[in-house]
Motif scaffolding. Structure first.
Motif, PDB file in Angstrom:
ATOM      1  N   ARG A  10     -50.033  12.598 -13.755  1.00 27.17           N
ATOM      2  CA  ARG A  10     -49.653  13.860 -14.384  1.00 27.17           C
ATOM      3  C   ARG A  10     -48.271  14.234 -13.874  1.00 27.17           C
ATOM      4  NH1 ARG A  10     -53.492  17.377 -12.638  1.00 27.17           N
ATOM      5  NH2 ARG A  10     -52.178  17.904 -10.876  1.00 27.17           N
ATOM      6  N   VAL A  11     -47.379  14.611 -14.786  1.00 29.44           N
ATOM      7  CA  VAL A  11     -46.019  15.005 -14.431  1.00 29.44           C
ATOM      8  C   VAL A  11     -46.064  16.412 -13.841  1.00 29.44           C
ATOM      9  CG1 VAL A  11     -43.707  15.450 -15.314  1.00 29.44           C
ATOM     10  CG2 VAL A  11     -45.073  13.597 -16.301  1.00 29.44           C
ATOM     11  N   ASP A  12     -45.617  16.554 -12.579  1.00 28.27           N
ATOM     12  CA  ASP A  12     -45.610  17.847 -11.906  1.00 28.27           C
ATOM     13  C   ASP A  12     -44.219  18.465 -11.850  1.00 28.27           C
ATOM     14  OD1 ASP A  12     -48.334  17.696 -11.395  1.00 28.27           O
ATOM     15  OD2 ASP A  12     -48.045  16.731  -9.463  1.00 28.27           O
ATOM     16  N   LYS A  13     -43.208  17.626 -11.795  1.00 31.80           N
ATOM     17  CA  LYS A  13     -41.849  18.120 -11.598  1.00 31.80           C
ATOM     18  C   LYS A  13     -40.874  17.126 -12.208  1.00 31.80           C
ATOM     19  CE  LYS A  13     -39.607  18.431  -7.313  1.00 31.80           C
ATOM     20  NZ  LYS A  13     -39.621  18.795  -5.906  1.00 31.80           N
ATOM     21  N   ILE A  14     -39.764  17.623 -12.745  1.00 37.06           N
ATOM     22  CA  ILE A  14     -38.731  16.751 -13.297  1.00 37.06           C
ATOM     23  C   ILE A  14     -37.404  17.102 -12.631  1.00 37.06           C
ATOM     24  CG2 ILE A  14     -37.419  16.132 -15.358  1.00 37.06           C
ATOM     25  CD1 ILE A  14     -39.943  16.577 -16.979  1.00 37.06           C
ATOM     26  N   VAL A  15     -36.813  16.115 -11.971  1.00 36.59           N
ATOM     27  CA  VAL A  15     -35.491  16.269 -11.365  1.00 36.59           C
ATOM     28  C   VAL A  15     -34.673  15.019 -11.681  1.00 36.59           C
ATOM     29  CG1 VAL A  15     -36.173  17.827  -9.494  1.00 36.59           C
ATOM     30  CG2 VAL A  15     -36.341  15.385  -9.157  1.00 36.59           C
ATOM     31  N   ASP A  16     -33.341  15.161 -11.698  1.00 32.53           N
ATOM     32  CA  ASP A  16     -32.483  14.031 -12.069  1.00 32.53           C
ATOM     33  C   ASP A  16     -32.365  12.961 -10.989  1.00 32.53           C
ATOM     34  OD1 ASP A  16     -31.942  14.823 -14.663  1.00 32.53           O
ATOM     35  OD2 ASP A  16     -30.270  16.094 -14.039  1.00 32.53           O
ATOM     36  N   THR A  17     -32.380  13.382  -9.731  1.00 34.73           N
ATOM     37  CA  THR A  17     -32.303  12.416  -8.637  1.00 34.73           C
ATOM     38  C   THR A  17     -33.258  12.833  -7.526  1.00 34.73           C
ATOM     39  OG1 THR A  17     -30.513  13.618  -7.566  1.00 34.73           O
ATOM     40  CG2 THR A  17     -29.875  11.842  -9.064  1.00 34.73           C
ATOM     41  N   THR A  18     -33.767  11.849  -6.795  1.00 32.21           N
ATOM     42  CA  THR A  18     -34.661  12.150  -5.674  1.00 32.21           C
ATOM     43  C   THR A  18     -34.398  11.197  -4.534  1.00 32.21           C
ATOM     44  OG1 THR A  18     -36.370  10.656  -6.476  1.00 32.21           O
ATOM     45  CG2 THR A  18     -36.587  12.971  -7.076  1.00 32.21           C
ATOM     46  N   LYS A  19     -34.816  11.629  -3.363  1.00 29.99           N
ATOM     47  CA  LYS A  19     -34.856  10.730  -2.224  1.00 29.99           C
ATOM     48  C   LYS A  19     -36.237  10.086  -2.231  1.00 29.99           C
ATOM     49  CE  LYS A  19     -31.508  13.076   0.523  1.00 29.99           C
ATOM     50  NZ  LYS A  19     -31.243  14.448   0.837  1.00 29.99           N
ATOM     51  N   LYS A  20     -36.382   9.007  -1.498  1.00 24.86           N
ATOM     52  CA  LYS A  20     -37.624   8.251  -1.518  1.00 24.86           C
ATOM     53  C   LYS A  20     -38.849   9.112  -1.195  1.00 24.86           C
ATOM     54  CE  LYS A  20     -39.515   3.901   0.083  1.00 24.86           C
ATOM     55  NZ  LYS A  20     -39.315   2.723   0.911  1.00 24.86           N
ATOM     56  N   ASP A  21     -38.749   9.957  -0.175  1.00 30.10           N
ATOM     57  CA  ASP A  21     -39.898  10.768   0.222  1.00 30.10           C
ATOM     58  C   ASP A  21     -40.188  11.913  -0.747  1.00 30.10           C
ATOM     59  OD1 ASP A  21     -37.474  11.788   1.084  1.00 30.10           O
ATOM     60  OD2 ASP A  21     -38.338  12.862   2.780  1.00 30.10           O
ATOM     61  N   GLU A  22     -39.195  12.331  -1.529  1.00 33.13           N
ATOM     62  CA  GLU A  22     -39.395  13.411  -2.505  1.00 33.13           C
ATOM     63  C   GLU A  22     -39.973  12.905  -3.829  1.00 33.13           C
ATOM     64  OE1 GLU A  22     -35.486  14.947  -2.845  1.00 33.13           O
ATOM     65  OE2 GLU A  22     -35.583  16.078  -0.977  1.00 33.13           O
ATOM     66  N   ALA A  23     -39.880  11.607  -4.079  1.00 29.41           N
ATOM     67  CA  ALA A  23     -40.342  11.043  -5.350  1.00 29.41           C
ATOM     68  C   ALA A  23     -41.836  11.269  -5.569  1.00 29.41           C
ATOM     69  CB  ALA A  23     -40.012   9.557  -5.418  1.00 29.41           C
ATOM     70  N   GLN A  24     -42.625  11.250  -4.500  1.00 34.37           N
ATOM     71  CA  GLN A  24     -44.075  11.451  -4.616  1.00 34.37           C
ATOM     72  C   GLN A  24     -44.428  12.838  -5.143  1.00 34.37           C
ATOM     73  OE1 GLN A  24     -46.720   9.447  -3.980  1.00 34.37           O
ATOM     74  NE2 GLN A  24     -45.462   7.669  -3.537  1.00 34.37           N
ATOM     75  N   GLU A  25     -43.539  13.806  -4.964  1.00 31.43           N
ATOM     76  CA  GLU A  25     -43.800  15.171  -5.417  1.00 31.43           C
ATOM     77  C   GLU A  25     -43.643  15.337  -6.929  1.00 31.43           C
ATOM     78  OE1 GLU A  25     -41.140  17.639  -3.199  1.00 31.43           O
ATOM     79  OE2 GLU A  25     -41.868  16.898  -1.270  1.00 31.43           O
ATOM     80  N   MET A  26     -43.075  14.338  -7.612  1.00 30.88           N
ATOM     81  CA  MET A  26     -42.813  14.440  -9.038  1.00 30.88           C
ATOM     82  C   MET A  26     -44.063  14.230  -9.885  1.00 30.88           C
ATOM     83  SD  MET A  26     -39.116  12.627  -9.492  1.00 30.88           S
ATOM     84  CE  MET A  26     -39.062  12.978 -11.242  1.00 30.88           C
ATOM     85  N   TYR A  27     -45.097  13.612  -9.319  1.00 27.31           N
ATOM     86  CA  TYR A  27     -46.300  13.306 -10.094  1.00 27.31           C
ATOM     87  C   TYR A  27     -47.541  13.333  -9.213  1.00 27.31           C
ATOM     88  CZ  TYR A  27     -45.801   8.657  -8.029  1.00 27.31           C
ATOM     89  OH  TYR A  27     -45.705   7.620  -7.160  1.00 27.31           O
ATOM     90  N   THR A  28     -48.705  13.434  -9.885  1.00 19.42           N
ATOM     91  CA  THR A  28     -49.993  13.335  -9.221  1.00 19.42           C
ATOM     92  C   THR A  28     -50.764  12.188  -9.858  1.00 19.42           C
ATOM     93  OG1 THR A  28     -50.030  15.737  -8.904  1.00 19.42           O
ATOM     94  CG2 THR A  28     -52.134  14.583  -8.687  1.00 19.42           C
ATOM     95  N   VAL A  29     -51.282  11.273  -9.051  1.00 19.83           N
ATOM     96  CA  VAL A  29     -52.060  10.158  -9.575  1.00 19.83           C
ATOM     97  C   VAL A  29     -53.466  10.683  -9.889  1.00 19.83           C
ATOM     98  CG1 VAL A  29     -53.014   7.885  -9.103  1.00 19.83           C
ATOM     99  CG2 VAL A  29     -50.738   8.474  -8.261  1.00 19.83           C
ATOM    100  N   LEU A  30     -53.860  10.585 -11.158  1.00 15.44           N
ATOM    101  CA  LEU A  30     -55.186  11.046 -11.576  1.00 15.44           C
ATOM    102  C   LEU A  30     -56.226   9.935 -11.445  1.00 15.44           C
ATOM    103  CD1 LEU A  30     -54.135  13.116 -14.705  1.00 15.44           C
ATOM    104  CD2 LEU A  30     -54.547  13.941 -12.396  1.00 15.44           C
ATOM    105  N   SER A  31     -55.823   8.694 -11.797  1.00 18.71           N
ATOM    106  CA  SER A  31     -56.721   7.558 -11.598  1.00 18.71           C
ATOM    107  C   SER A  31     -55.908   6.276 -11.542  1.00 18.71           C
ATOM    108  CB  SER A  31     -57.766   7.468 -12.707  1.00 18.71           C
ATOM    109  OG  SER A  31     -57.207   6.982 -13.888  1.00 18.71           O
ATOM    110  N   GLU A  32     -56.496   5.290 -10.876  1.00 21.36           N
ATOM    111  CA  GLU A  32     -55.837   3.999 -10.706  1.00 21.36           C
ATOM    112  C   GLU A  32     -56.912   2.932 -10.660  1.00 21.36           C
ATOM    113  OE1 GLU A  32     -52.385   2.170  -7.774  1.00 21.36           O
ATOM    114  OE2 GLU A  32     -53.060   4.230  -7.508  1.00 21.36           O
ATOM    115  N   SER A  33     -56.764   1.914 -11.509  1.00 18.50           N
ATOM    116  CA  SER A  33     -57.765   0.844 -11.508  1.00 18.50           C
ATOM    117  C   SER A  33     -57.123  -0.492 -11.851  1.00 18.50           C
ATOM    118  CB  SER A  33     -58.861   1.135 -12.506  1.00 18.50           C
ATOM    119  OG  SER A  33     -58.345   1.292 -13.802  1.00 18.50           O
TER     120      SER A  33
END
Length: 82
Positions: free
Chosen positions: A59-82
């Motif tokens: 799920r898209v939580d945030k949209i920014v043009d550039t991020t640092k590696k540790d901030e990239a995780q804040e842009m989305y939430t993983v709902l499921s993975e298989s």
């Protein structure tokens, strides 16, 4: 923001060219609809990615043009993975 750029900036897919190829093959859905690489991504959208034998829904939580590696995780939430 374009789908391929979002996937690269959020570091879900490492390179924009690979994100473009995956999207143009019809392996990415936005809110249940097939999306091309130029599709517009908005906050709240659910993106389903199918690459290799892996399926990931985020799920898209945030949209920014550039991020640092540790901030990239804040842009989305993983709902499921298989």
């Amino acid at each position: 923001m374009r789908l391929d750029k979002y996937l690269k900036v959020s570091r879900i897919i490492k390179r924009r060219t690979i994100a473009k190829e995956v999207a143009d093959k019809g392996r990415i859905l936005i809110n249940g609809k097939v999306a091309k690489s130029g599709a517009d991504v908005k906050v709240g959208d659910e993106i389903t990615l199918q690459f290799g034998n892996k399926t990931m829904i985020v799920r898209v939580d945030k949209i920014v043009d550039t991020t640092k590696k540790d901030e990239a995780q804040e842009m989305y939430t993983v709902l499921s993975e298989s």
